[in-house]
Structures are given as structure tokens and as C-alpha cells.
Write a protein that holds these residues in place. Structure first.
Motif, PDB file in Angstrom:
ATOM      1  N   SER A  81       1.188  -1.105   0.303  1.00 13.44           N
ATOM      2  CA  SER A  81      -0.016   0.015  -0.089  1.00 13.44           C
ATOM      3  C   SER A  81       0.799   1.246  -0.142  1.00 13.44           C
ATOM      4  CB  SER A  81      -0.618   0.354   1.122  1.00 13.44           C
ATOM      5  OG  SER A  81      -1.630   1.359   1.332  1.00 13.44           O
ATOM      6  N   ASP A  82       0.024   2.817  -0.156  1.00 12.16           N
ATOM      7  CA  ASP A  82       1.175   3.548  -0.095  1.00 12.16           C
ATOM      8  C   ASP A  82       0.556   3.877   1.515  1.00 12.16           C
ATOM      9  OD1 ASP A  82      -1.885   5.103  -0.279  1.00 12.16           O
ATOM     10  OD2 ASP A  82      -1.680   5.151  -2.382  1.00 12.16           O
ATOM     11  N   GLN A  83       0.930   4.864   1.936  1.00 15.02           N
ATOM     12  CA  GLN A  83       0.899   5.664   2.896  1.00 15.02           C
ATOM     13  C   GLN A  83      -0.401   7.256   3.175  1.00 15.02           C
ATOM     14  OE1 GLN A  83       4.695   7.105   4.745  1.00 15.02           O
ATOM     15  NE2 GLN A  83       6.195   5.412   3.410  1.00 15.02           N
ATOM     16  N   GLU A  84      -1.438   6.833   2.633  1.00 14.93           N
ATOM     17  CA  GLU A  84      -2.238   7.401   2.661  1.00 14.93           C
ATOM     18  C   GLU A  84      -2.868   6.981   3.130  1.00 14.93           C
ATOM     19  OE1 GLU A  84      -6.149   9.007  -0.058  1.00 14.93           O
ATOM     20  OE2 GLU A  84      -4.751   7.291  -0.889  1.00 14.93           O
TER      21      GLU A  84
ATOM     22  N   GLU B 247       4.967  -0.867   2.506  1.00 19.57           N
ATOM     23  CA  GLU B 247       4.171   0.778   2.370  1.00 19.57           C
ATOM     24  C   GLU B 247       5.395   0.862   0.885  1.00 19.57           C
ATOM     25  OE1 GLU B 247       3.903   3.153   5.734  1.00 19.57           O
ATOM     26  OE2 GLU B 247       2.282   2.245   5.976  1.00 19.57           O
ATOM     27  N   ALA B 248       4.728   1.767  -0.033  1.00 20.69           N
ATOM     28  CA  ALA B 248       5.427   2.480  -0.875  1.00 20.69           C
ATOM     29  C   ALA B 248       6.410   4.134   0.044  1.00 20.69           C
ATOM     30  CB  ALA B 248       4.683   2.719  -2.193  1.00 20.69           C
TER      31      ALA B 248
ATOM     32  N   VAL C  23       6.639   7.638   0.658  1.00 16.46           N
ATOM     33  CA  VAL C  23       5.567   8.940  -0.353  1.00 16.46           C
ATOM     34  C   VAL C  23       5.893   9.121  -1.638  1.00 16.46           C
ATOM     35  CG1 VAL C  23       4.732  10.746   0.728  1.00 16.46           C
ATOM     36  CG2 VAL C  23       5.734   9.163   2.356  1.00 16.46           C
ATOM     37  N   GLU C  24       4.723   9.261  -2.305  1.00 14.76           N
ATOM     38  CA  GLU C  24       4.808   9.963  -3.648  1.00 14.76           C
ATOM     39  C   GLU C  24       5.433   9.445  -4.930  1.00 14.76           C
ATOM     40  OE1 GLU C  24       5.966  14.133  -3.581  1.00 14.76           O
ATOM     41  OE2 GLU C  24       3.807  14.486  -2.467  1.00 14.76           O
ATOM     42  N   SER C  25       5.655   8.162  -4.288  1.00 10.63           N
ATOM     43  CA  SER C  25       6.551   7.267  -4.905  1.00 10.63           C
ATOM     44  C   SER C  25       5.134   6.551  -5.702  1.00 10.63           C
ATOM     45  CB  SER C  25       7.707   6.950  -4.725  1.00 10.63           C
ATOM     46  OG  SER C  25       8.486   5.701  -5.460  1.00 10.63           O
ATOM     47  N   LYS C  26       5.130   6.452  -7.168  1.00  6.06           N
ATOM     48  CA  LYS C  26       3.494   5.754  -7.503  1.00  6.06           C
ATOM     49  C   LYS C  26       4.507   4.505  -8.304  1.00  6.06           C
ATOM     50  CE  LYS C  26      -0.470   8.977  -8.375  1.00  6.06           C
ATOM     51  NZ  LYS C  26      -0.941   9.520  -9.065  1.00  6.06           N
TER      52      LYS C  26
ATOM     53  N   ASN D 120       4.995   1.159  -6.192  1.00  6.69           N
ATOM     54  CA  ASN D 120       3.929   0.136  -6.409  1.00  6.69           C
ATOM     55  C   ASN D 120       3.245   0.325  -7.493  1.00  6.69           C
ATOM     56  OD1 ASN D 120       3.021  -1.102  -4.495  1.00  6.69           O
ATOM     57  ND2 ASN D 120       1.561   0.507  -3.555  1.00  6.69           N
TER      58      ASN D 120
ATOM     59  N   GLU E  40      -0.765   0.375  -9.486  1.00  2.59           N
ATOM     60  CA  GLU E  40      -1.185   1.324 -10.125  1.00  2.59           C
ATOM     61  C   GLU E  40      -1.706   0.832 -11.659  1.00  2.59           C
ATOM     62  OE1 GLU E  40      -1.389   4.550  -8.803  1.00  2.59           O
ATOM     63  OE2 GLU E  40      -0.344   4.436  -6.967  1.00  2.59           O
TER      64      GLU E  40
END
Length: 243
Positions: A22-25, A48-49, A51-54, A57, A61
Motif C-alpha cells: 500500500s501507499d501511505q495514504e 508500504e511504498a 511517499v509520492e513514489s507511484k 507500487n 497502479e
């Protein structure tokens, strides 16, 4: 959380150790926290991926883009049949994402030539040839009692999806969402119309008024008193009833 747990069970991993990426949202973190609490200790790993690194993931995506494309395709097909553009607030549209995922898992082939369902179940899937939002006739479940057999077995409704764990078809009526093991198509010229929107008054999170598994409030605009399906049918034309 319930949808995630159902999906994990469908994949056969309820008792297995799984990895969640997952991202860190904040919303995603809250969801994952609840999933971990609902599963056995030590059976859920989290990655976790940054931050702001699509790009970290990328596979996830890409999957999101595919589902978004499926949603758009279903919506455009529905709008073409109804002859008008639909507002995103229409209740019927709330059922599209889950059905889009259902179709993707059963039709999209990977590099191994198999679809996701086939990898999990070991057998090829069967998908009913009915379009989303189409008016159909569904097989009504009989209640106990011999007199029930004399009543009509088939009733009209709007096809809104499939319950993945049982393959029951979800059919929407003004009174709620009905699970049926069998549906039939009606003549092509009568499959599409205003009923395709008007009869979908409920939502995936609240499928009927006293739904035991509801995980949300009554959809906005639903009257406090239950809608009388019998009353609505009394205003249909004779041709509608024959159909």
C-alpha cells in the motif's frame, strides 16, 4: 473491510499469511489497520511504498487503471443503451466498480494464458451473457407453504452484478437487491428504459431496508417507509405485466 475479507476468503487465504502492499495514504492505512485486527495475529504483513513514489507500487497502479477503464466501459455502454448521459450520483453506478472487478478477474488473461479466477479455483469461469443495468426476469425464491407454488415464479428486476462466492445474480427491485440463482433475458426492445434507473433505489452497502449485513446508512433520498413493489406494479400496463 468486509469486502477485503470476502475477497481474501474467495482467494482461499483466510487462514494463510498474506502480504498487503500500500501507499501511505491515511485512508489506506486505516483500512489496513482494521484488516489486521480482523485477522489472526501474525498472518498479515504490510509493505508500504515511499511517499509520492507511484513507481514503487507500479503493479498496483496498473491494476487500478485497468479497473478504471472497465468502469468507464460499463458506464459508456449503459449510457448508449439508455440514450443519455448519467450523473455519477445515480445509485446504479455505485454497483459498477465491483462488477467491473468481477469481469476483470474472469476475462483478463495473464502471460500464462490463465485468468485470475482460473489460477485460484483451478477451473475456467463461466459468466452469464447479460449486460450490466439490463432489465431481466429473475427466479423468485419460494417461501415455505404449498400455496406459495401457485404464485408467479418469475419477477422483473434490474441486473446489477454477481455475488462472487456463490455466483448468485444480484437483481435490483424498488424494495431492495435480490439474490437469484437464475435469470432470463426479455425481448431486446424492452430491456432498456427509465426503469433501469428508477428501480435501483438501494446501494451496495445497504441492499434493502433491514439488511443484516449493512455497513452504511440508508441511501440518500430513500423514503422512511418501504416502497411498495406491489403498488408500483399495479400502475404498469397490461403489456408490461405480460412481458
Amino acid at each position: 473491510v468486509k469486502k477485503c475479507m470476502d475477497f481474501i476468503a474467495e482467494c482461499g487465504d483466510s487462514e494463510n499469511k498474506i502480504l498487503i502492499k500500500s501507499d501511505q495514504e491515511p485512508a489506506a492505512e486505516f483500512l489496513i489497520k482494521q484488516i489486521i485486527e480482523d485477522r489472526k495475529d501474525g498472518q498479515t504483513l504490510v509493505e508500504e511504498a515511499p511517499v509520492e513514489s507511484k513507481g514503487s507500487n507500479g503493479e498496483v497502479e496498473r491494476a487500478v487503471q485497468e479497473i478504471e477503464g472497465e468502469i468507464r466501459a460499463l458506464l459508456l455502454g449503459l449510457e448508449e443503451h439508455l440514450g443519455k448521459q448519467l450523473d455519477a450520483k445515480e445509485r446504479l453506478i455505485a454497483f459498477i466498480p465491483e462488477y467491473g472487478a468481477y469481469l476483470t478477474n474472469r476475462f483478463k488473461r495473464g502471460d500464462d494464458g490463465k485468468v485470475a479466477y482460473q489460477r485460484v479455483k483451478g477451473t475456467s469461469p463461466s459468466v452469464i451473457g447479460v449486460e450490466f443495468g439490463e432489465k431481466v426476469m429473475y427466479l423468485r425464491r419460494l417461501k415455505s407453504g404449498n400455496m406459495e407454488k401457485i404464485k408467479a415464479r418469475w419477477e422483473p428486476g434490474i441486473f446489477v452484478g454477481v455475488r462472487t462466492r456463490s455466483n448468485d445474480m444480484w437483481t435490483s427491485t424498488p424494495e431492495g437487491i435480490v439474490a437469484s440463482r437464475s435469470i432470463k433475458r426479455i425481448p431486446k426492445e424492452r430491456r432498456w428504459g427509465d426503469d433501469c434507473l428508477k428501480w435501483v433505489q438501494w446501494a451496495p452497502w445497504r441492499q434493502y431496508r433491514d439488511c443484516e449485513n449493512a455497513d452504511g446508512d440508508l441511501p440518500e433520498g430513500v423514503p422512511e417507509e418501504a416502497v411498495s413493489y406491489t403498488h408500483l406494479r399495479a400502475h404498469e400496463t397490461r403489456e408490461d405485466r405480460v412481458c
